[in-house]
Design a protein around this motif. Structure first.
Motif, PDB file in Angstrom:
ATOM      1  N   GLN A  18       0.815  -1.216   0.000  1.00 40.32           N
ATOM      2  CA  GLN A  18       0.000   0.000   0.000  1.00 40.32           C
ATOM      3  C   GLN A  18       0.852   1.271   0.000  1.00 40.32           C
ATOM      4  N   ALA A  19       2.149   1.145   0.247  1.00 43.67           N
ATOM      5  CA  ALA A  19       3.029   2.317   0.250  1.00 43.67           C
ATOM      6  C   ALA A  19       3.193   2.847  -1.167  1.00 43.67           C
ATOM      7  N   LEU A  20       3.367   4.145  -1.273  1.00 42.51           N
ATOM      8  CA  LEU A  20       3.694   4.772  -2.542  1.00 42.51           C
ATOM      9  C   LEU A  20       5.182   4.543  -2.768  1.00 42.51           C
ATOM     10  N   ILE A  21       5.547   3.966  -3.914  1.00 45.53           N
ATOM     11  CA  ILE A  21       6.941   3.651  -4.196  1.00 45.53           C
ATOM     12  C   ILE A  21       7.475   4.737  -5.134  1.00 45.53           C
ATOM     13  N   VAL A  22       8.436   5.512  -4.621  1.00 37.88           N
ATOM     14  CA  VAL A  22       8.902   6.711  -5.309  1.00 37.88           C
ATOM     15  C   VAL A  22      10.406   6.637  -5.555  1.00 37.88           C
ATOM     16  N   ALA A  23      10.792   6.786  -6.825  1.00 36.38           N
ATOM     17  CA  ALA A  23      12.204   6.792  -7.195  1.00 36.38           C
ATOM     18  C   ALA A  23      12.638   8.225  -7.508  1.00 36.38           C
ATOM     19  N   PHE A  24      13.869   8.534  -7.153  1.00 40.61           N
ATOM     20  CA  PHE A  24      14.433   9.864  -7.393  1.00 40.61           C
ATOM     21  C   PHE A  24      15.718   9.718  -8.203  1.00 40.61           C
ATOM     22  N   ALA A  25      15.799  10.430  -9.336  1.00 40.99           N
ATOM     23  CA  ALA A  25      17.024  10.453 -10.141  1.00 40.99           C
ATOM     24  C   ALA A  25      17.979  11.422  -9.453  1.00 40.99           C
ATOM     25  N   SER A  26      19.022  10.858  -8.848  1.00 37.14           N
ATOM     26  CA  SER A  26      19.892  11.663  -8.000  1.00 37.14           C
ATOM     27  C   SER A  26      21.307  11.123  -8.021  1.00 37.14           C
ATOM     28  N   TYR A  43      17.335   6.453  -6.304  1.00 38.40           N
ATOM     29  CA  TYR A  43      17.104   6.118  -4.904  1.00 38.40           C
ATOM     30  C   TYR A  43      15.603   5.973  -4.736  1.00 38.40           C
ATOM     31  N   THR A  44      15.167   4.840  -4.211  1.00 37.69           N
ATOM     32  CA  THR A  44      13.742   4.532  -4.153  1.00 37.69           C
ATOM     33  C   THR A  44      13.272   4.415  -2.714  1.00 37.69           C
ATOM     34  N   TRP A  45      12.163   5.102  -2.442  1.00 41.38           N
ATOM     35  CA  TRP A  45      11.569   5.169  -1.117  1.00 41.38           C
ATOM     36  C   TRP A  45      10.180   4.552  -1.111  1.00 41.38           C
ATOM     37  N   ALA A  46       9.801   3.942   0.002  1.00 45.70           N
ATOM     38  CA  ALA A  46       8.423   3.526   0.258  1.00 45.70           C
ATOM     39  C   ALA A  46       7.843   4.600   1.176  1.00 45.70           C
ATOM     40  N   VAL A  47       6.772   5.265   0.720  1.00 45.70           N
ATOM     41  CA  VAL A  47       6.218   6.409   1.443  1.00 45.70           C
ATOM     42  C   VAL A  47       4.762   6.150   1.793  1.00 45.70           C
ATOM     43  N   THR A  48       4.428   6.356   3.070  1.00 42.67           N
ATOM     44  CA  THR A  48       3.041   6.360   3.527  1.00 42.67           C
ATOM     45  C   THR A  48       2.830   7.681   4.262  1.00 42.67           C
ATOM     46  N   GLY A  81       8.001  -1.713 -10.606  1.00 47.15           N
ATOM     47  CA  GLY A  81       7.480  -1.758  -9.240  1.00 47.15           C
ATOM     48  C   GLY A  81       7.322  -0.378  -8.640  1.00 47.15           C
ATOM     49  N   ALA A  82       7.990   0.622  -9.216  1.00 48.12           N
ATOM     50  CA  ALA A  82       7.841   1.997  -8.720  1.00 48.12           C
ATOM     51  C   ALA A  82       6.507   2.567  -9.201  1.00 48.12           C
ATOM     52  N   ASP A  83       5.988   3.527  -8.441  1.00 47.37           N
ATOM     53  CA  ASP A  83       4.760   4.232  -8.828  1.00 47.37           C
ATOM     54  C   ASP A  83       5.077   5.575  -9.463  1.00 47.37           C
ATOM     55  N   VAL A  84       6.152   6.200  -8.985  1.00 50.34           N
ATOM     56  CA  VAL A  84       6.506   7.560  -9.399  1.00 50.34           C
ATOM     57  C   VAL A  84       8.020   7.634  -9.532  1.00 50.34           C
ATOM     58  N   PHE A 132      -4.478  15.450  -8.193  1.00 50.20           N
ATOM     59  CA  PHE A 132      -5.164  14.533  -9.109  1.00 50.20           C
ATOM     60  C   PHE A 132      -4.292  13.345  -9.507  1.00 50.20           C
ATOM     61  N   TRP A 133      -3.043  13.609  -9.895  1.00 49.09           N
ATOM     62  CA  TRP A 133      -2.164  12.533 -10.350  1.00 49.09           C
ATOM     63  C   TRP A 133      -1.919  11.510  -9.244  1.00 49.09           C
ATOM     64  N   LEU A 134      -1.773  12.002  -8.005  1.00 49.97           N
ATOM     65  CA  LEU A 134      -1.530  11.112  -6.878  1.00 49.97           C
ATOM     66  C   LEU A 134      -2.799  10.334  -6.521  1.00 49.97           C
ATOM     67  N   ALA A 135      -3.940  10.997  -6.574  1.00 43.18           N
ATOM     68  CA  ALA A 135      -5.210  10.316  -6.311  1.00 43.18           C
ATOM     69  C   ALA A 135      -5.405   9.160  -7.289  1.00 43.18           C
ATOM     70  N   ASN A 136      -5.037   9.364  -8.561  1.00 38.47           N
ATOM     71  CA  ASN A 136      -5.162   8.302  -9.564  1.00 38.47           C
ATOM     72  C   ASN A 136      -4.245   7.123  -9.251  1.00 38.47           C
ATOM     73  N   ILE A 137      -3.025   7.401  -8.825  1.00 38.38           N
ATOM     74  CA  ILE A 137      -2.093   6.326  -8.465  1.00 38.38           C
ATOM     75  C   ILE A 137      -2.635   5.545  -7.281  1.00 38.38           C
ATOM     76  N   LEU A 138      -3.127   6.250  -6.271  1.00 41.81           N
ATOM     77  CA  LEU A 138      -3.657   5.583  -5.071  1.00 41.81           C
ATOM     78  C   LEU A 138      -4.868   4.732  -5.420  1.00 41.81           C
ATOM     79  N   LYS A 139      -5.719   5.240  -6.292  1.00 43.98           N
ATOM     80  CA  LYS A 139      -6.890   4.474  -6.727  1.00 43.98           C
ATOM     81  C   LYS A 139      -6.452   3.204  -7.442  1.00 43.98           C
ATOM     82  N   ARG A 140      -5.458   3.320  -8.324  1.00 41.81           N
ATOM     83  CA  ARG A 140      -4.937   2.155  -9.046  1.00 41.81           C
ATOM     84  C   ARG A 140      -4.328   1.134  -8.077  1.00 41.81           C
ATOM     85  N   LYS A 141      -3.586   1.618  -7.085  1.00 43.79           N
ATOM     86  CA  LYS A 141      -2.969   0.706  -6.115  1.00 43.79           C
ATOM     87  C   LYS A 141      -4.037  -0.038  -5.323  1.00 43.79           C
TER      88      LYS A 141
END
Length: 159
Positions: A18-26, A43-48, A81-84, A132-141
Motif C-alpha cells: 500500500q506504500a507509494l513507491i517513489v524513485a528519485f534520479a539523484s 534512490y527509491t523510497w516507500a512512502v506512507t 514496481g515503482a509508482d513515481v 489529481f495525479w496522486l489520487a489516480n495512483i492511489l486508486k490504481r494501487k
C-alpha cells in the motif's frame, strides 16, 4: 532510515504493497539533480502518510545525454514496481516507456531535496484531497490490492 538494499528491480524491495513507491534520479540521494536518461543513480523510497523509508538504490554510472535509447533499458527494468519517478528532465520516449510500465514521471526544476519531496508526498497522503495525479495512483494501487476480486464480483464477473 534503513540502508537501501541491492535488488534486481524495485518490486523486489517492496514490503508494503500500500506504500507509494517513489524513485528519485539523484547523484547522491539528497536531491533530484539528474536527467532521467543519463541519471547516474536512482534512490527509491516507500512512502506512507506515517512513514518514509529508503528501500533500494542503484548506481548506473555516468552516461552521456546523447539520445541513445539503449541506456534506458536497464533503468526501465530496474524501476519496475515503482509508482513515481522524479527527475530533473526527461525525454518523450522515456516518458512513454515509464507510463507503459505504470510509473508516473514527474519533472522538477532546481534540484529539490528528496526529503522535502517525501515530506510533501506524506502531507498529500494524509490529506483528504491529494493532487489529481496522486489520487489516480492511489486508486490504481487500491484496485490492484486484495479487494480486486471483490470488485470484480461486484462488477458481475463470474468463474
Amino acid at each position: 532510515m534503513n540502508t537501501a538494499v541491492s535488488v534486481e528491480c524495485v518490486a523486489d524491495a517492496i514490503d508494503n504493497e500500500q506504500a507509494l513507491i517513489v524513485a528519485f534520479a539523484s547523484q547522491d540521494g539528497d536531491m533530484v539533480d539528474q536527467h532521467f536518461g543519463s541519471a547516474q543513480a536512482f534512490y527509491t523510497w516507500a512512502v506512507t502518510a506515517d512513514s518514509a523509508e529508503l528501500i533500494a538504490s542503484r548506481d548506473f554510472g555516468y552516461e552521456k545525454k546523447d539520445g541513445n535509447e539503449d541506456k534506458l533499458k536497464p533503468k526501465m527494468a530496474w524501476l519496475v514496481g515503482a509508482d513515481v519517478v522524479y527527475c530533473g528532465s526527461i525525454g518523450g520516449s522515456a516518458t512513454r516507456q515509464l507510463v507503459t510500465l505504470g510509473i508516473n514521471p514527474i519533472k522538477v526544476k532546481g534540484g529539490p531535496d528528496v526529503e522535502e519531496l517525501v515530506d510533501s508526498l506524506q502531507a498529500q497522503l494524509a490529506s483528504d484531497a491529494p493532487e489529481f495525479w496522486l489520487a489516480n495512483i492511489l486508486k490504481r494501487k487500491r484496485s490492484n490490492g486484495d479487494d480486486r476480486f471483490d470488485l470484480m464480483e461486484d462488477e458481475g464477473w463470474d468463474d
